[in-house]
Design a protein around this motif. Structure first.
Motif, PDB file in Angstrom:
ATOM      1  N   ILE A  50       0.837  -1.197   0.000  1.00 61.80           N
ATOM      2  CA  ILE A  50       0.000   0.000   0.000  1.00 61.80           C
ATOM      3  C   ILE A  50       0.873   1.249   0.000  1.00 61.80           C
ATOM      4  O   ILE A  50       1.727   1.422   0.874  1.00 61.80           O
ATOM      5  CB  ILE A  50      -0.952   0.012   1.217  1.00 61.80           C
ATOM      6  N   ALA A  51       0.665   2.108  -0.995  1.00 57.38           N
ATOM      7  CA  ALA A  51       1.417   3.359  -1.122  1.00 57.38           C
ATOM      8  C   ALA A  51       0.441   4.529  -1.038  1.00 57.38           C
ATOM      9  O   ALA A  51      -0.489   4.632  -1.841  1.00 57.38           O
ATOM     10  CB  ALA A  51       2.176   3.392  -2.435  1.00 57.38           C
ATOM     11  N   VAL A  52       0.654   5.408  -0.066  1.00 60.04           N
ATOM     12  CA  VAL A  52      -0.237   6.545   0.157  1.00 60.04           C
ATOM     13  C   VAL A  52       0.587   7.830   0.093  1.00 60.04           C
ATOM     14  O   VAL A  52       1.591   7.964   0.803  1.00 60.04           O
ATOM     15  CB  VAL A  52      -0.943   6.445   1.526  1.00 60.04           C
ATOM     16  N   HIS A  53       0.166   8.752  -0.758  1.00 55.74           N
ATOM     17  CA  HIS A  53       0.859  10.039  -0.831  1.00 55.74           C
ATOM     18  C   HIS A  53       0.747  10.759   0.503  1.00 55.74           C
ATOM     19  O   HIS A  53      -0.284  10.686   1.184  1.00 55.74           O
ATOM     20  CB  HIS A  53       0.258  10.903  -1.945  1.00 55.74           C
ATOM     21  N   LYS A  54       1.804  11.435   0.887  1.00 51.74           N
ATOM     22  CA  LYS A  54       1.859  12.055   2.210  1.00 51.74           C
ATOM     23  C   LYS A  54       0.846  13.179   2.393  1.00 51.74           C
ATOM     24  O   LYS A  54       0.559  13.594   3.520  1.00 51.74           O
ATOM     25  CB  LYS A  54       3.278  12.553   2.490  1.00 51.74           C
ATOM     26  N   THR A  55       0.280  13.675   1.305  1.00 59.42           N
ATOM     27  CA  THR A  55      -0.744  14.714   1.414  1.00 59.42           C
ATOM     28  C   THR A  55      -2.158  14.131   1.456  1.00 59.42           C
ATOM     29  O   THR A  55      -3.122  14.877   1.664  1.00 59.42           O
ATOM     30  CB  THR A  55      -0.661  15.692   0.227  1.00 59.42           C
ATOM     31  N   ALA A  56      -2.297  12.835   1.242  1.00 58.82           N
ATOM     32  CA  ALA A  56      -3.626  12.206   1.249  1.00 58.82           C
ATOM     33  C   ALA A  56      -4.144  12.089   2.683  1.00 58.82           C
ATOM     34  O   ALA A  56      -3.369  11.989   3.642  1.00 58.82           O
ATOM     35  CB  ALA A  56      -3.566  10.826   0.602  1.00 58.82           C
ATOM     36  N   ILE A  57      -5.452  12.104   2.808  1.00 59.43           N
ATOM     37  CA  ILE A  57      -6.103  11.968   4.114  1.00 59.43           C
ATOM     38  C   ILE A  57      -6.888  10.668   4.142  1.00 59.43           C
ATOM     39  O   ILE A  57      -7.745  10.427   3.278  1.00 59.43           O
ATOM     40  CB  ILE A  57      -7.046  13.155   4.389  1.00 59.43           C
ATOM     41  N   ILE A  58      -6.596   9.833   5.117  1.00 53.34           N
ATOM     42  CA  ILE A  58      -7.300   8.568   5.317  1.00 53.34           C
ATOM     43  C   ILE A  58      -8.016   8.648   6.657  1.00 53.34           C
ATOM     44  O   ILE A  58      -7.364   8.720   7.704  1.00 53.34           O
ATOM     45  CB  ILE A  58      -6.330   7.365   5.316  1.00 53.34           C
ATOM     46  N   GLU A  59      -9.341   8.660   6.644  1.00 49.55           N
ATOM     47  CA  GLU A  59     -10.093   8.768   7.891  1.00 49.55           C
ATOM     48  C   GLU A  59     -10.132   7.434   8.642  1.00 49.55           C
ATOM     49  O   GLU A  59      -9.604   6.428   8.184  1.00 49.55           O
ATOM     50  CB  GLU A  59     -11.505   9.298   7.618  1.00 49.55           C
ATOM     51  N   GLN A  60     -10.806   7.445   9.783  1.00 53.75           N
ATOM     52  CA  GLN A  60     -10.783   6.281  10.674  1.00 53.75           C
ATOM     53  C   GLN A  60     -11.542   5.101  10.073  1.00 53.75           C
ATOM     54  O   GLN A  60     -12.478   5.242   9.324  1.00 53.75           O
ATOM     55  CB  GLN A  60     -11.372   6.639  12.050  1.00 53.75           C
ATOM     56  N   ASN A  61     -11.068   3.910  10.458  1.00 52.08           N
ATOM     57  CA  ASN A  61     -11.722   2.634  10.128  1.00 52.08           C
ATOM     58  C   ASN A  61     -11.763   2.323   8.638  1.00 52.08           C
ATOM     59  O   ASN A  61     -12.624   1.550   8.189  1.00 52.08           O
ATOM     60  CB  ASN A  61     -13.145   2.590  10.700  1.00 52.08           C
ATOM     61  N   VAL A  62     -10.862   2.894   7.871  1.00 42.45           N
ATOM     62  CA  VAL A  62     -10.739   2.528   6.455  1.00 42.45           C
ATOM     63  C   VAL A  62      -9.989   1.205   6.368  1.00 42.45           C
ATOM     64  O   VAL A  62      -8.937   1.033   6.982  1.00 42.45           O
ATOM     65  CB  VAL A  62     -10.013   3.615   5.649  1.00 42.45           C
TER      66      VAL A  62
END
Length: 203
Positions: A50-62
């Protein structure tokens, strides 16, 4: 022949092979994404597959499973379920409780809450209202192979799992259902509660 670049501008930056059909890209998506991992910049946080850009927002329980890339300034709402392989572009919004499976979501597309997108290629600047569905499987048929109708030509996909190809700047209304094999040109509009069946095959 279906050329995805006619539906999605700059799709060639993801895959330069214009001879691959949409369902072939979806079938081979995990391998295509794996190749991308080698070229991701240090602006991405990589944890396993899993690669997530540092500016992305991942909310809870995803929940995220499989190989996934989430692009710059994208947003994944609470309780969303991402089943890779998945590519999510820049400035994409995935609403709370939505499920995405084995799909490409292009830049600036918004998917509202409680949507399902399965085995699909989604263009840029598309808006999905709440509860809309890109179905990817014919549960009700004896013969489950998906065919598409394009330019009055019937094309057999030789797969039982393919959702939609949706062109840039389209609008999908609340609780609309796109049947497996749906092909939508750029700037298409699907009304609320509408069922899209581009073709019917007797089982």
């Amino acid at each position: 022949m279906i050329n995805i670049n006619d539906f999605i501008n700059n799709f060639s930056s993801f895959n330069s092979n214009t001879y691959l059909l949409p369902w072939e890209i979806i079938t081979n998506l995990d391998d295509l994404i794996k190749e991308k991992f080698d070229y991701l910049s240090d602006e991405y946080t990589i944890d396993g597959d899993i690669a997530v850009h540092k500016t992305a927002i991942i909310e809870q329980n995803v929940i995220m499973k499989g190989r996934i890339i989430i692009g710059e300034n994208s947003f994944i709402g609470a309780n969303a379920y991402l089943r890779g392989p998945i590519v999510i572009g820049k400035h994409v919004k995935i609403g709370p409780g939505s499920e995405i499976k084995q799909s490409i979501i292009s830049d600036e597309t918004a998917v509202a809450h409680f949507n399902y997108i399965g085995n699909s290629i989604i263009g840029s600047r598309i808006n999905f209202e709440a509860g809309s569905i890109c179905a990817n499987h014919y549960n009700e048929r004896k013969d489950k192979e998906i065919s598409v109708l394009f330019n009055n030509q019937l094309i057999k996909t030789q797969t039982t799992k393919f959702g939609s190809l949706i062109g840039d700047d389209s609008r999908i209304g609340a609780n609309a259902v796109l049947s497996p094999g749906t092909i939508l040109q750029k700037e298409s509009i699907v009304k609320r509660l509408e069922l899209i069946e581009q073709m019917k095959i007797e089982s």
